[in-house]
Design a protein around this motif. Structure first.
Motif, mmCIF file in Angstrom:
data_model
loop_
_atom_site.group_PDB
_atom_site.id
_atom_site.type_symbol
_atom_site.label_atom_id
_atom_site.label_comp_id
_atom_site.label_asym_id
_atom_site.label_seq_id
_atom_site.Cartn_x
_atom_site.Cartn_y
_atom_site.Cartn_z
ATOM 1 N N ILE A 18 -16.983 45.192 -37.827
ATOM 2 C CA ILE A 18 -16.721 46.804 -38.315
ATOM 3 C C ILE A 18 -16.678 45.719 -39.817
ATOM 4 C CG2 ILE A 18 -14.391 47.524 -39.509
ATOM 5 C CD1 ILE A 18 -14.802 48.114 -35.659
ATOM 6 N N ALA A 19 -15.888 44.358 -40.494
ATOM 7 C CA ALA A 19 -15.871 43.951 -41.909
ATOM 8 C C ALA A 19 -17.529 43.873 -42.198
ATOM 9 C CB ALA A 19 -15.020 42.603 -41.291
ATOM 10 N N ALA A 20 -18.067 43.765 -41.067
ATOM 11 C CA ALA A 20 -19.390 43.477 -42.276
ATOM 12 C C ALA A 20 -20.363 45.207 -42.829
ATOM 13 C CB ALA A 20 -20.378 42.949 -41.342
ATOM 14 N N GLY A 21 -18.979 45.983 -42.422
ATOM 15 C CA GLY A 21 -19.969 47.211 -43.322
ATOM 16 C C GLY A 21 -20.616 48.015 -41.585
ATOM 17 N N ASN A 22 -20.338 47.681 -40.397
ATOM 18 C CA ASN A 22 -20.969 48.575 -38.973
ATOM 19 C C ASN A 22 -20.496 49.616 -38.466
ATOM 20 O OD1 ASN A 22 -23.784 47.431 -39.161
ATOM 21 N ND2 ASN A 22 -21.869 46.216 -38.836
ATOM 22 N N THR A 23 -20.049 51.079 -38.040
ATOM 23 C CA THR A 23 -19.193 52.044 -37.649
ATOM 24 C C THR A 23 -19.431 51.491 -35.407
ATOM 25 O OG1 THR A 23 -19.383 53.007 -39.079
ATOM 26 C CG2 THR A 23 -18.758 54.147 -37.174
ATOM 27 N N ILE A 24 -18.636 50.849 -35.308
ATOM 28 C CA ILE A 24 -18.207 50.390 -33.663
ATOM 29 C C ILE A 24 -18.152 52.243 -33.185
ATOM 30 C CG2 ILE A 24 -17.978 49.400 -32.258
ATOM 31 C CD1 ILE A 24 -19.430 47.870 -34.400
ATOM 32 N N ALA A 25 -18.906 52.237 -32.079
ATOM 33 C CA ALA A 25 -18.275 53.836 -31.526
ATOM 34 C C ALA A 25 -18.820 53.710 -30.327
ATOM 35 C CB ALA A 25 -19.228 55.083 -32.501
#
Length: 168
Positions: free
Chosen positions: A42-49
């Motif tokens: 998430i800190a690297a810009g990814n969205t987790i779902a």
């Protein structure tokens, strides 16, 4: 739903020193491991779902997975978060393993037994982690996935002559 290739340092949030793939030219049994860190992704810009797939360990063709499992290193945040671990986005190693305590998730209802899992892999594949959450609020959690793999590829064709054979 997204799929993240955690074996590639090209994926944002994956260390350039990732050792998820066995890089030795020797044909022996070996252990491998990789860590899934939700907060780092998430800190690297990814969205987790919910239902996201994380490809963690590369298993070469003509290998046998002798044993495999996972360990929760950091409790996962979110509502009712569990993980499936297995080949082909499946749950053959861990089925709906809980992530709410620091522990080794036990087998699920599919019958796979943690620590005694074995599977013949005839084509290159990955051991994947599927995130199961009742909502998209998982923002942290760390999971280590490990496997003991034996290379059973035919080695007879790979043998090369050496100087001692020529000199004999």
């Amino acid at each position: 739903m997204a799929t993240f290739d955690m074996t590639s340092s090209a994926t944002a949030g994956v260390s350039t020193s990732s050792i998820a793939a066995h890089n030795s030219s020797e044909k022996v049994a070996y252990s491998m491991e990789a860590t899934l860190d939700i907060a780092e992704l998430i800190a690297a810009g990814n969205t987790i779902a919910n239902n996201d797939i994380f490809q963690l360990l590369e298993i070469p063709a003509n290998s046998v997975i002798l044993s495999a499992g996972a360990e929760i290193l950091t409790v996962f945040t979110g509502t009712s978060v569990t993980v499936d671990v297995g080949l082909d986005e499946g749950d053959g190693i861990i089925d709906a393993g809980p992530t709410n305590a620091l522990a080794y998730p036990a087998k699920g209802t599919n019958g796979a037994v943690l620590g005694t899992f074995s599977a013949l892999v005839t084509a290159a594949n990955t051991i994947d982690v599927k995130l199961n959450a009742s909502s998209n609020d998982c923002t942290a959690g760390k999971l280590r996935v490990w496997a003991v793999v034996a290379d059973i590829a035919d080695k007879s064709a790979a043998a090369a002559s050496v100087d001692r054979d020529v000199l004999a």
